[in-house]
Design a protein around this motif. Structure first.
Motif, mmCIF file in Angstrom:
data_model
loop_
_atom_site.group_PDB
_atom_site.id
_atom_site.type_symbol
_atom_site.label_atom_id
_atom_site.label_comp_id
_atom_site.label_asym_id
_atom_site.label_seq_id
_atom_site.Cartn_x
_atom_site.Cartn_y
_atom_site.Cartn_z
ATOM 1 N N ARG A 176 0.840 -1.206 0.000
ATOM 2 C CA ARG A 176 0.000 0.000 0.000
ATOM 3 C C ARG A 176 0.872 1.252 0.000
ATOM 4 N N PRO A 177 0.306 2.395 -0.401
ATOM 5 C CA PRO A 177 1.053 3.645 -0.278
ATOM 6 C C PRO A 177 1.537 3.808 1.163
ATOM 7 N N ALA A 178 2.818 4.150 1.324
ATOM 8 C CA ALA A 178 3.418 4.141 2.651
ATOM 9 C C ALA A 178 4.430 5.270 2.791
ATOM 10 N N VAL A 179 4.930 5.408 4.004
ATOM 11 C CA VAL A 179 5.996 6.365 4.289
ATOM 12 C C VAL A 179 7.120 5.598 4.963
ATOM 13 N N LEU A 180 8.339 5.856 4.495
ATOM 14 C CA LEU A 180 9.510 5.252 5.131
ATOM 15 C C LEU A 180 10.111 6.315 6.036
ATOM 16 N N GLU A 181 10.417 5.955 7.283
ATOM 17 C CA GLU A 181 11.071 6.950 8.143
ATOM 18 C C GLU A 181 12.200 6.315 8.929
ATOM 19 N N THR A 182 13.204 7.129 9.217
ATOM 20 C CA THR A 182 14.362 6.647 9.960
ATOM 21 C C THR A 182 13.944 6.229 11.362
ATOM 22 N N LEU A 183 14.499 5.104 11.822
ATOM 23 C CA LEU A 183 14.242 4.675 13.197
ATOM 24 C C LEU A 183 14.972 5.640 14.132
ATOM 25 N N VAL A 184 14.239 6.222 15.060
ATOM 26 C CA VAL A 184 14.815 7.232 15.945
ATOM 27 C C VAL A 184 15.365 6.554 17.206
ATOM 28 N N PRO A 185 16.642 6.795 17.544
ATOM 29 C CA PRO A 185 17.210 6.181 18.765
ATOM 30 C C PRO A 185 16.808 6.996 19.990
ATOM 31 N N PHE A 186 15.515 7.001 20.283
ATOM 32 C CA PHE A 186 15.034 7.867 21.363
ATOM 33 C C PHE A 186 15.414 7.315 22.733
ATOM 34 N N LYS A 187 15.550 8.238 23.715
ATOM 35 C CA LYS A 187 15.740 7.758 25.090
ATOM 36 C C LYS A 187 14.411 7.732 25.826
ATOM 37 N N MET A 188 13.437 8.447 25.276
ATOM 38 C CA MET A 188 12.125 8.478 25.922
ATOM 39 C C MET A 188 11.062 8.884 24.905
ATOM 40 N N GLU A 189 9.839 8.375 25.118
ATOM 41 C CA GLU A 189 8.695 8.873 24.346
ATOM 42 C C GLU A 189 7.808 9.694 25.268
ATOM 43 N N ILE A 190 7.328 10.815 24.743
ATOM 44 C CA ILE A 190 6.450 11.680 25.527
ATOM 45 C C ILE A 190 5.236 12.046 24.671
ATOM 46 N N ALA A 191 4.200 12.548 25.329
ATOM 47 C CA ALA A 191 3.049 13.063 24.577
ATOM 48 C C ALA A 191 2.538 14.315 25.260
ATOM 49 N N VAL A 192 2.230 15.307 24.453
ATOM 50 C CA VAL A 192 1.575 16.508 24.961
ATOM 51 C C VAL A 192 0.089 16.369 24.652
ATOM 52 N N ILE A 193 -0.721 16.470 25.688
ATOM 53 C CA ILE A 193 -2.177 16.498 25.510
ATOM 54 C C ILE A 193 -2.605 17.935 25.759
ATOM 55 N N LEU A 194 -3.339 18.483 24.819
ATOM 56 C CA LEU A 194 -3.813 19.854 25.000
ATOM 57 C C LEU A 194 -5.232 19.958 24.473
ATOM 58 N N ALA A 195 -5.870 21.070 24.817
ATOM 59 C CA ALA A 195 -7.182 21.354 24.229
ATOM 60 C C ALA A 195 -7.134 22.767 23.692
ATOM 61 N N ARG A 196 -7.765 22.952 22.521
ATOM 62 C CA ARG A 196 -7.860 24.297 21.945
ATOM 63 C C ARG A 196 -9.342 24.601 21.745
ATOM 64 N N GLY A 197 -9.750 25.749 22.234
ATOM 65 C CA GLY A 197 -11.158 26.126 22.165
ATOM 66 C C GLY A 197 -11.494 26.858 20.883
ATOM 67 N N VAL A 198 -12.779 27.166 20.713
ATOM 68 C CA VAL A 198 -13.223 27.801 19.466
ATOM 69 C C VAL A 198 -12.646 29.207 19.281
ATOM 70 N N GLN A 199 -12.270 29.874 20.389
ATOM 71 C CA GLN A 199 -11.668 31.215 20.270
ATOM 72 C C GLN A 199 -10.145 31.130 20.169
ATOM 73 N N GLY A 200 -9.597 29.923 20.133
ATOM 74 C CA GLY A 200 -8.148 29.772 19.993
ATOM 75 C C GLY A 200 -7.406 29.652 21.310
ATOM 76 N N GLU A 201 -8.144 29.643 22.440
ATOM 77 C CA GLU A 201 -7.458 29.505 23.736
ATOM 78 C C GLU A 201 -6.976 28.069 23.902
ATOM 79 N N ILE A 202 -5.827 27.899 24.574
ATOM 80 C CA ILE A 202 -5.224 26.562 24.711
ATOM 81 C C ILE A 202 -4.946 26.245 26.176
ATOM 82 N N ARG A 203 -5.251 25.028 26.581
ATOM 83 C CA ARG A 203 -4.847 24.528 27.899
ATOM 84 C C ARG A 203 -4.004 23.278 27.655
#
Ligand SMILES: Nc1ncnc2c1ncn2[C@@H]1O[C@H](COP(=O)(O)OP(=O)(O)OP(=O)(O)O)[C@@H](O)[C@H]1O
Ligand SMILES: [Mg+2]
Length: 390
Positions: A176-203
């Motif tokens: 199937r159509p795909a993307v090849l990407e370099t394997l990243v030698p990460f020391k950690m994985e993180i995620a930012v969870i945020l919310a953006r409102g209709v007026q553009g405000e972010i928490r």
């Protein structure tokens, strides 16, 4: 902009666990909820007011849902953006079709990030066997091949140790159509969870530190153990992405942290996310309530952490030898059990999760592993008699 107040109705495209937890929070706040999903008795339908049983690409069914609610949202990026575009003419749809258009194709998502100057691993498109060699020259090895559409929990992905293995890897994901990407030698994985409102405000929620096993999220630990500078950079990137996309609602941005503490974006999810499950119990406002607030045009809630916490996923593997020993969770005062009501347990399938709160997050992480091990041990009948008194 019309605000959708409690008493109003929310339409959710997709009926998995994310839709279920969204519906639970919406019901708590006095909203009505309708769900579109192809599966009878799907997790969200069990708690929603009504369920339209149809595939996510069925734009007629989606249109019917939209006529019965005040705002439409989604719990999966598998909803075709064209379906959203059709609904948008008559009903508020948040996030909008343009966000889905950019995100749901992995290549388009990466091109968006590149054009906007967000850092990520080197990548190249793989359309057919002829461009396999070209892609191999553009990307360092080892690498990962990922299908452009429809992947989750590592599905549609193949490890590619060297250029010679690329063609076979491509066949293994169905050519199937795909993307090849370099394997990243990460020391950690993180995620930012945020919310953006209709007026553009972010928490922004406290940064999540993730550990994956077999490419499936295993644990989230909060707060993440990164220097302040790295946390600020991760938040800057995630907020910039949400703003550039014009996103409304909760968004998760998964990232890799390298040895020198620099940050690369892995992928964007324009919805509530498994990495944000800790917010449901460990934060003042859960990601599900926050998503509702954002899409309904309400003021956003406080994302503050009430206690350090660890979330551990419960996969179908735990059911292999029978019902897990629930007393392993229920006997712990600081653990909170979530089960998604899925009829069938399969290996690698997310069936539920446990949230452990503890002022000592390292201790919570050890408790998470103890709980998972004890759930599995001598799996068999689980009964209330095994619980300690009181
Ligand atoms: N380029 C990479 N380098 C190193 N590890 C990677 C890379 N791409 C993916 N992984 C590993 O595989 C996991 C899953 O990859 P990715 O987030 O792309 O997949 P997904 O199937 O879309 O998952 P999700 O369920 O988060 O949507 C990552 O969290 C990471 O652990
Ligand atoms: Mg991912």
């Amino acid at each position: 902009m019309r605000v959708v107040l409690p008493g109003g109705s929310i339409g959710v495209l997709g009926g998995g666990q994310l839709g279920r937890m969204l519906a639970l929070e919406a019901k708590r706040m006095g909203y009505r909820v309708g769900v579109l999903d192809p599966v009878a008795g799907c997790p969200a339908a069990q708690v929603a007011d009504f369920h339209l049983q149809a595939p996510l690409h069925d734009s007629e069914a989606a249109l019917e849902l939209s006529t019965r609610v005040d705002v439409v949202t989604l719990e999966t990026e598998l909803v075709p953006f064209a379906v959203l575009a059709r609904l948008e003419a008559a009903t508020p749809v948040r996030p909008g079709a343009s966000v889905l258009h950019t995100i749901q194709d992995r290549l388009r998502q990466k091109e968006f990030l590149q054009a906007a100057g967000f850092p990520q691993a080197p990548f190249a498109p793989v359309h057919d066997p002829r461009c396999v060699q070209e892609a191999a020259q553009a990307v360092g090895f080892p690498a990962v091949l990922k299908s452009r559409r429809g992947g989750y929990d590592g599905k549609g992905q193949a490890f590619v140790p060297d250029p010679g293995a690329l063609e076979r890897a491509w066949q293994s994901i169905g050519g199937r159509p795909a993307v090849l990407e370099t394997l990243v030698p990460f020391k950690m994985e993180i995620a930012v969870i945020l919310a953006r409102g209709v007026q553009g405000e972010i928490r922004v929620y406290p940064l999540a530190e993730n550990v994956h096993k077999r490419r499936i999220l295993h644990t989230t630990r909060v707060p993440a153990r990164v220097p302040e500078r790295t946390r600020r950079e991760a938040e800057r990137l995630a907020c910039g992405i949400a703003e550039t996309l014009g996103h409304v609602g909760v968004m998760a941005v998964e990232m890799f942290v390298l040895d020198d503490d620099t940050v690369l974006v892995n992928e964007i999810a324009p919805r509530t996310h498994n990495s944000g499950h800790y917010t449901f119990g460990a934060c003042v406002t859960s990601q599900f309530e926050q998503h509702l607030r954002a899409i309904c045009g309400l003021p956003l809630g406080d994302p503050s952490l009430l206690s350090p916490a660890v979330m551990v996923n419960l996969l179908g593997d735990l059911w292999l030898e029978g019902t897990p020993r629930w007393e392993a969770v229920l006997s712990r005062r600081n653990a909170r059990l979530h089960l998604y009501g899925k009829a069938e347990a399969r290996v690698g399938r997310k069936m539920g999760h446990v949230l452990i709160v503890n002022t000592d997050a390292d201790r919570a992480l050890r408790e998470a592993e103890e709980i998972v091990a004890a759930l599995r041990a001598e799996a068999g009948s689980s009964s209330a008699q095994d619980l300690p008194p009181g």
